[in-house]
Enzyme design. Structure first.
Site, PDB file in Angstrom:
ATOM      1  N   CYS A 262       0.841  -1.208   0.000  1.00 13.19           N
ATOM      2  CA  CYS A 262       0.000   0.000   0.000  1.00 13.19           C
ATOM      3  C   CYS A 262       0.872   1.252   0.000  1.00 13.19           C
ATOM      4  O   CYS A 262       1.013   1.958  -0.972  1.00 13.19           O
ATOM      5  CB  CYS A 262      -0.888   0.034   1.250  1.00 13.19           C
TER       6      CYS A 262
HETATM    7  N1  SAJ Z   1       6.058   2.419   8.802  1.00 10.79           N
HETATM    8  C1  SAJ Z   1       7.044   3.274   9.285  1.00 10.79           C
HETATM    9  N2  SAJ Z   1       6.693   4.261  10.159  1.00 10.79           N
HETATM   10  C2  SAJ Z   1       5.386   4.436  10.551  1.00 10.79           C
HETATM   11  C3  SAJ Z   1       4.402   3.568  10.046  1.00 10.79           C
HETATM   12  C4  SAJ Z   1       4.753   2.558   9.169  1.00 10.79           C
HETATM   13  O1  SAJ Z   1       8.220   3.151   8.939  1.00 10.79           O
HETATM   14  O2  SAJ Z   1       5.116   5.334  11.358  1.00 10.79           O
HETATM   15  C5  SAJ Z   1       6.443   1.378   7.840  1.00 10.79           C
HETATM   16  C6  SAJ Z   1       6.110  -0.017   8.310  1.00 10.79           C
HETATM   17  O3  SAJ Z   1       7.203  -0.573   9.004  1.00 10.79           O
HETATM   18  C7  SAJ Z   1       5.863  -0.740   6.986  1.00 10.79           C
HETATM   19  C8  SAJ Z   1       5.292   0.336   6.079  1.00 10.79           C
HETATM   20  O4  SAJ Z   1       5.661   1.592   6.680  1.00 10.79           O
HETATM   21  O5  SAJ Z   1       7.071  -1.208   6.432  1.00 10.79           O
HETATM   22  C9  SAJ Z   1       3.787   0.278   5.937  1.00 10.79           C
HETATM   23  O6  SAJ Z   1       3.277   0.196   7.231  1.00 10.79           O
HETATM   24  P1  SAJ Z   1       1.691   0.437   7.516  1.00 10.79           P
HETATM   25  O7  SAJ Z   1       1.521   0.405   8.999  1.00 10.79           O
HETATM   26  O8  SAJ Z   1       1.230   1.611   6.794  1.00 10.79           O
HETATM   27  O9  SAJ Z   1       1.050  -0.898   7.003  1.00 10.79           O
HETATM   28  P2  SAJ Z   1       0.293  -1.254   5.665  1.00 10.79           P
HETATM   29  O10 SAJ Z   1       1.171  -1.136   4.496  1.00 10.79           O
HETATM   30  O11 SAJ Z   1      -0.342  -2.566   5.933  1.00 10.79           O
HETATM   31  O12 SAJ Z   1      -0.777  -0.096   5.540  1.00 10.79           O
HETATM   32  C10 SAJ Z   1      -2.114  -0.357   5.851  1.00 10.79           C
HETATM   33  C11 SAJ Z   1      -2.823   0.610   4.966  1.00 10.79           C
HETATM   34  N3  SAJ Z   1      -4.197   0.257   4.882  1.00 10.79           N
HETATM   35  C12 SAJ Z   1      -4.779   0.372   3.682  1.00 10.79           C
HETATM   36  O13 SAJ Z   1      -4.196   0.707   2.670  1.00 10.79           O
HETATM   37  C13 SAJ Z   1      -6.205   0.027   3.645  1.00 10.79           C
HETATM   38  C14 SAJ Z   1      -2.683   2.030   5.483  1.00 10.79           C
HETATM   39  O14 SAJ Z   1      -3.657   2.866   4.844  1.00 10.79           O
HETATM   40  C15 SAJ Z   1      -2.937   2.113   6.944  1.00 10.79           C
HETATM   41  O15 SAJ Z   1      -2.694   3.464   7.364  1.00 10.79           O
HETATM   42  C16 SAJ Z   1      -1.978   1.193   7.659  1.00 10.79           C
HETATM   43  O16 SAJ Z   1      -2.299  -0.140   7.235  1.00 10.79           O
HETATM   44  C17 SAJ Z   1      -2.113   1.320   9.155  1.00 10.79           C
HETATM   45  O17 SAJ Z   1      -2.493   2.423   9.615  1.00 10.79           O
HETATM   46  O18 SAJ Z   1      -1.778   0.352   9.832  1.00 10.79           O
END
Ligand code: SAJ
Length: 427
Positions: A262
């Site tokens: 995403c």
């Molecule tokens: N990450 C960071 N710092 C942060 C948050 C995440 O480095 O503060 C990294 C994570 O380690 C990972 C990547 O970013 O490698 C993505 O992390 P994520 O928590 O955003 O997880 P995703 O990719 O599963 O994102 C999903 C998304 N949901 C949808 O697209 C429907 C995103 O919109 C959400 O915001 C996210 O989950 C969430 O909030 O957990």
């Protein structure tokens, strides 16, 4: 609207199919991967996810997975397309899976079907790709031959608080009737608001904005972390400090990189489309560059620590903790760990990898073996198993340096054992 076919039974489609079945709909799942079809029909989840595994076990026989469109599309009143929309090696959107599924669907779809695309796409995709494909089969979406709409997926793998059932959704159709029909469908399966937008483009743009917002905010803290590393400031403490402001601050956290299908992908869908329209997203592109540079930055931190003991990565025995792109799941798509491992190997490092959720990708059987074989550690994924590790094991196994790629370990405890420690913006 009784019979539903979910097209694509992955991280997005499978939870949706389960939810529809739980709500009493007759559910088909159209999936090209025969292995997945057989697993799902036997009540087993092809994805390591406890929540899903329990649901599938209880719904055995209630989801008819098939790999042939003619077995399910003609009898369906609602089709929901949840296929991957990745980017290619040049970060250009790759709509192959979407085009192939729409092409298969359009050959068997019946008049009056509600066709919703949940896959993340750039604003304009449905009008430029889906409408003409239906037209080829003599269906005019502008005349509601098919009710065509977009409802961007909002799945957060592993999140037990926000699930597919309680997450609000937005919908936007090619026509007002299509928007209404899509809203009616989602209201029949979820217990959350369903917001009707004025156009399909607005719905397509909503998801892109949500995820691009997250990407730029992560890039912001990743850049701050690099600056604070120079200044010897602990960024976690500063984020904690800034979070005491009850408004206008939203904490994000620096790390070894941004993975997943995403956040690390969706911005490119807008960057590319805007380029075609003559707009250059300088800020979004810079944010992607910063986030993509974090695996290299993580290795740089290791090299700086090794220099203190007159060592280099060449010939170093480095243990990498975690393959998954985020904590407590088994998904490695776009995972920063993969790049960290590549860089270490390119620099002549001897790399040991362990991920409790991805044993197949690990080259040691458990964390003990990894610690035993390694002199240095890089924590790349903050799985609970790593966050709660008995840090005395590091001393026992004579670990000399730890790079905490997710700032999740007790730095004072590690340093007190005479082990070199550096986090991302945390020394
Ligand atoms: N990450 C960071 N710092 C942060 C948050 C995440 O480095 O503060 C990294 C994570 O380690 C990972 C990547 O970013 O490698 C993505 O992390 P994520 O928590 O955003 O997880 P995703 O990719 O599963 O994102 C999903 C998304 N949901 C949808 O697209 C429907 C995103 O919109 C959400 O915001 C996210 O989950 C969430 O909030 O957990």
């Amino acid at each position: 609207m009784k019979v539903i076919t979910v097209v694509g039974l992955g991280y997005v489609g499978l939870p949706l199919a389960c939810l529809c079945a739980e709500k009493g709909k007759k559910v088909y799942g159209l999936e090209i991967d025969k292995r997945k079809v057989d697993l799902i029909n036997s009540g087993t989840s092809p994805i390591e996810d406890e929540y899903l595994a329990n649901k599938l076990r209880n719904l055995k026989g209630k989801i008819n997975a098939a790999s042939n469109p003619s077995d399910c599309i003609p009898n369906s009143d609602v089709l929901i397309v949840c296929v991957p929309t990745p980017v290619d090696k040049k970060n250009v959107p790759d709509l192959t899976a979407l085009m192939e599924s729409l092409s298969a669907i359009s050959k068997f779809i019946k008049q009056g079907t509600l066709l919703v695309i949940e896959s993340t796409i750039y604003p304009g995709t449905i009008e430029e790709v889906a409408v003409p494909m239906l037209k080829k089969q003599k269906f005019d979406a502008y005349k509601n031959d098919i009710f065509l709409a977009h409802c961007p997926e909002r799945i957060d793998p592993g999140n037990k608080r926000w699930t597919i059932e309680n997450l609000p959704r937005v919908v936007g159709g090619i026509t007002k009737e299509a928007t209404k029909k899509a809203a009616e469908f989602y209201r029949s399966i979820i217990n959350a608001d369903v917001i009707e937008l004025s156009s399909v483009k607005a719905a397509e743009a909503t998801k892109i904005m949500e995820n691009t917002f997250r990407d730029v905010n992560i890039a912001f803290v990743n850049e701050m972390a690099q600056s604070f590393d120079k200044a010897g400031i602990d960024i976690l403490e500063v984020i904690r400090g800034a979070s005491t402001k009850p408004f206008a601050f939203m904490p994000h956290y620096p790390g070894a990189g941004v993975g997943g299908h995403c956040i690390s992908v969706d911005p490119y869908y807008l960057i590319e489309k805007a380029k075609q329209l003559g707009f250059n997203h300088r800020f979004l592109i810079l944010a992607r560059e910063i986030n993509n540079s974090m695996p290299h930055y993580t290795i740089e931190l290791l090299e700086n620590e090794l220099k203190k003991i007159k060592k280099s990565v060449k010939g170093a025995k480095v243990g990498v903790l975690g393959l998954a792109y985020k904590a407590n799941i088994d998904d490695i798509r776009e995972s920063p760990s993969l790049e960290i491992i590549n860089i270490l190997k390119t620099k002549g490092g001897d790399v040991f990898v362990f991920d409790p959720h991805i044993k197949k990708g690990s080259n040691v059987k458990d964390i003990d073996e990894l610690l035993n074989k390694s002199d240095y550690l890089i924590l790349a994924t903050d799985h609970a198993e790593f966050k709660n590790i008995d840090l005395n094991l590091l001393k026992k196994h004579k670990i000399l340096a730890v790079i905490d790629g997710r700032n999740c370990l007790d730095k004072e405890k590690i340093k007190s054992m005479g082990i070199l420690y550096h986090g991302i913006g945390r020394s």
